[in-house]
Write an enzyme that holds these catalytic residues in place. Structure first.
Site, PDB file in Angstrom:
ATOM      1  N   ARG A   1      -9.485  30.904 -29.685  1.00 19.26           N
ATOM      2  CA  ARG A   1      -9.397  30.210 -28.451  1.00 19.26           C
ATOM      3  C   ARG A   1      -9.942  28.909 -28.170  1.00 19.26           C
ATOM      4  NH1 ARG A   1      -7.860  34.409 -24.762  1.00 19.26           N
ATOM      5  NH2 ARG A   1      -8.981  36.380 -25.054  1.00 19.26           N
TER       6      ARG A   1
ATOM      7  N   PHE B   1       4.769  33.068 -31.522  1.00 15.68           N
ATOM      8  CA  PHE B   1       3.238  33.717 -31.109  1.00 15.68           C
ATOM      9  C   PHE B   1       2.455  32.443 -31.165  1.00 15.68           C
ATOM     10  CE2 PHE B   1      -0.877  35.300 -31.337  1.00 15.68           C
ATOM     11  CZ  PHE B   1      -1.072  36.162 -30.182  1.00 15.68           C
TER      12      PHE B   1
ATOM     13  N   LYS C   1      -8.847  35.692 -20.055  1.00 15.20           N
ATOM     14  CA  LYS C   1      -9.672  34.417 -20.556  1.00 15.20           C
ATOM     15  C   LYS C   1      -8.775  33.116 -21.127  1.00 15.20           C
ATOM     16  CE  LYS C   1     -12.649  37.969 -22.640  1.00 15.20           C
ATOM     17  NZ  LYS C   1     -12.787  38.569 -24.128  1.00 15.20           N
ATOM     18  N   GLY C   2      -7.653  33.273 -21.067  1.00 14.58           N
ATOM     19  CA  GLY C   2      -6.578  32.360 -21.782  1.00 14.58           C
ATOM     20  C   GLY C   2      -6.657  30.761 -21.056  1.00 14.58           C
TER      21      GLY C   2
ATOM     22  N   ASP D   1       5.000  34.195 -20.169  1.00 18.74           N
ATOM     23  CA  ASP D   1       5.605  34.550 -21.084  1.00 18.74           C
ATOM     24  C   ASP D   1       6.879  35.605 -20.488  1.00 18.74           C
ATOM     25  OD1 ASP D   1       6.511  35.792 -23.556  1.00 18.74           O
ATOM     26  OD2 ASP D   1       4.820  36.846 -23.907  1.00 18.74           O
TER      27      ASP D   1
ATOM     28  N   GLU E   1      -2.879  29.526 -15.186  1.00 26.87           N
ATOM     29  CA  GLU E   1      -2.576  30.240 -16.316  1.00 26.87           C
ATOM     30  C   GLU E   1      -2.402  29.447 -17.572  1.00 26.87           C
ATOM     31  OE1 GLU E   1      -2.711  33.078 -17.641  1.00 26.87           O
ATOM     32  OE2 GLU E   1      -1.256  34.524 -16.923  1.00 26.87           O
ATOM     33  N   ASP E   2      -2.530  30.356 -18.620  1.00 33.49           N
ATOM     34  CA  ASP E   2      -2.362  29.541 -20.009  1.00 33.49           C
ATOM     35  C   ASP E   2      -0.920  29.569 -20.264  1.00 33.49           C
ATOM     36  OD1 ASP E   2      -2.168  32.350 -20.217  1.00 33.49           O
ATOM     37  OD2 ASP E   2      -3.626  32.417 -21.962  1.00 33.49           O
TER      38      ASP E   2
ATOM     39  N   LYS F   1       7.382  29.987 -21.439  1.00 30.14           N
ATOM     40  CA  LYS F   1       8.068  30.501 -22.324  1.00 30.14           C
ATOM     41  C   LYS F   1       9.220  30.998 -21.768  1.00 30.14           C
ATOM     42  CE  LYS F   1       5.360  32.749 -25.994  1.00 30.14           C
ATOM     43  NZ  LYS F   1       4.812  34.100 -26.560  1.00 30.14           N
TER      44      LYS F   1
ATOM     45  N   ASP G   1      -5.453  33.327 -27.630  1.00 30.53           N
ATOM     46  CA  ASP G   1      -6.340  33.848 -28.842  1.00 30.53           C
ATOM     47  C   ASP G   1      -5.270  34.717 -29.868  1.00 30.53           C
ATOM     48  OD1 ASP G   1      -5.407  36.105 -27.013  1.00 30.53           O
ATOM     49  OD2 ASP G   1      -6.935  37.242 -27.849  1.00 30.53           O
TER      50      ASP G   1
HETATM   51  P1  5GP Z   1       3.289  37.879 -19.499  1.00 31.99           P
HETATM   52  O1  5GP Z   1       2.747  38.554 -18.232  1.00 31.99           O
HETATM   53  O2  5GP Z   1       4.095  36.502 -18.783  1.00 31.99           O
HETATM   54  O3  5GP Z   1       4.382  38.274 -20.475  1.00 31.99           O
HETATM   55  O4  5GP Z   1       2.138  37.059 -20.201  1.00 31.99           O
HETATM   56  C1  5GP Z   1       1.125  36.643 -19.935  1.00 31.99           C
HETATM   57  C2  5GP Z   1      -0.195  36.600 -20.911  1.00 31.99           C
HETATM   58  O5  5GP Z   1       0.175  37.039 -22.126  1.00 31.99           O
HETATM   59  C3  5GP Z   1      -0.597  35.282 -21.007  1.00 31.99           C
HETATM   60  O6  5GP Z   1      -1.733  34.813 -20.176  1.00 31.99           O
HETATM   61  C4  5GP Z   1      -1.411  35.374 -22.315  1.00 31.99           C
HETATM   62  O7  5GP Z   1      -2.720  35.892 -22.293  1.00 31.99           O
HETATM   63  C5  5GP Z   1      -0.474  36.265 -23.162  1.00 31.99           C
HETATM   64  N1  5GP Z   1       0.524  35.678 -23.881  1.00 31.99           N
HETATM   65  C6  5GP Z   1       1.941  35.623 -23.761  1.00 31.99           C
HETATM   66  N2  5GP Z   1       2.309  34.898 -24.821  1.00 31.99           N
HETATM   67  C7  5GP Z   1       1.411  34.534 -25.664  1.00 31.99           C
HETATM   68  C8  5GP Z   1       1.324  34.024 -26.922  1.00 31.99           C
HETATM   69  O8  5GP Z   1       2.313  33.245 -27.331  1.00 31.99           O
HETATM   70  N3  5GP Z   1       0.053  33.732 -27.448  1.00 31.99           N
HETATM   71  C9  5GP Z   1      -0.933  34.392 -27.079  1.00 31.99           C
HETATM   72  N4  5GP Z   1      -2.137  34.235 -27.666  1.00 31.99           N
HETATM   73  N5  5GP Z   1      -0.931  35.046 -25.827  1.00 31.99           N
HETATM   74  C10 5GP Z   1       0.354  35.132 -25.134  1.00 31.99           C
END
Ligand code: 5GP
Length: 179
Positions: free
Chosen positions: A165, A152, A42-43, A102, A98-99, A131, A159
């Protein structure tokens, strides 16, 4: 989590200005070519709507739902495909929206999924936030809005336990304020 503890990182104006710059770059790159945007719910919903309003090429919008977070502020380390039904993307220009990248696990999962199932004309990955220091693989988005520290983040699609959001800006909370 108390919203009063949220420290603003990017204001609405900063976000919208950067989105316009990204869209200008994409408009130059794609020209009149048709593009399929794939929004990761949803991000990325806020980013996708604001970005696509600035894109000029013919485009179709697709939506998929993945999850890796445990509900709070920690990732499970495993990507879960909640709904990944997509049309035939063979021969298409695909732009994933994507939002935040990470660890990079979600991005890798999605790029592997597309590679295994389709021969696209092009596949580009766009994330509003990057990130970089949290990465566990060598994934790099083709387009990103802002590089961010390993904090975070909340707001503008991101969210905290399902909430916030709808904020127009992006903020962060100190780890000590999370409990
Ligand atoms: P990854 O798979 O790259 O570790 O993370 C991707 C997903 O983790 C993002 O699409 C998001 O939904 C969530 N996420 C990663 N970092 C953050 C953050 O700092 N805040 C929030 N709310 N969600 C995050």
């Amino acid at each position: 989590m108390d919203i009063k503890n949220l420290k603003i990182l990017f204001t609405e104006e900063q976000i919208q200005k950067r989105i316009k710059e990204l869209a200008d770059e994409m408009n130059r790159f794609y020209g009149d070519e048709e593009v399929y945007t794939v929004c990761v719910l949803k991000g990325a919903v806020m980013f996708m709507t604001d970005l696509t309003k600035q894109l000029n090429m013919p485009l179709k919008m697709e939506f998929i739902r993945l999850s890796s977070y445990n509900g709070g502020t920690s990732t499970s380390g495993k990507v879960n495909a909640v709904d990944i039904s997509l049309p035939d993307l063979n021969g298409k220009n695909v732009l994933i929206i994507e939002d935040i990248v990470d660890t990079g696990l979600t991005a890798k999962f999605l790029l592997d999924f597309l590679n295994c199932n389709f021969h696209t004309k092009s596949t580009k990955f766009c994330s509003l936030l990057d990130k970089k220091t949290a990465r566990v693989n060598d994934i790099e988005p083709d387009y990103y809005g802002f590089e961010v520290d390993d904090k975070f983040l909340i707001g503008y699609g991101l969210d905290y336990d399902g909430y916030y959001r709808n904020l127009k800006y992006i903020g962060y909370i100190e780890k000590s304020d999370l409990e």
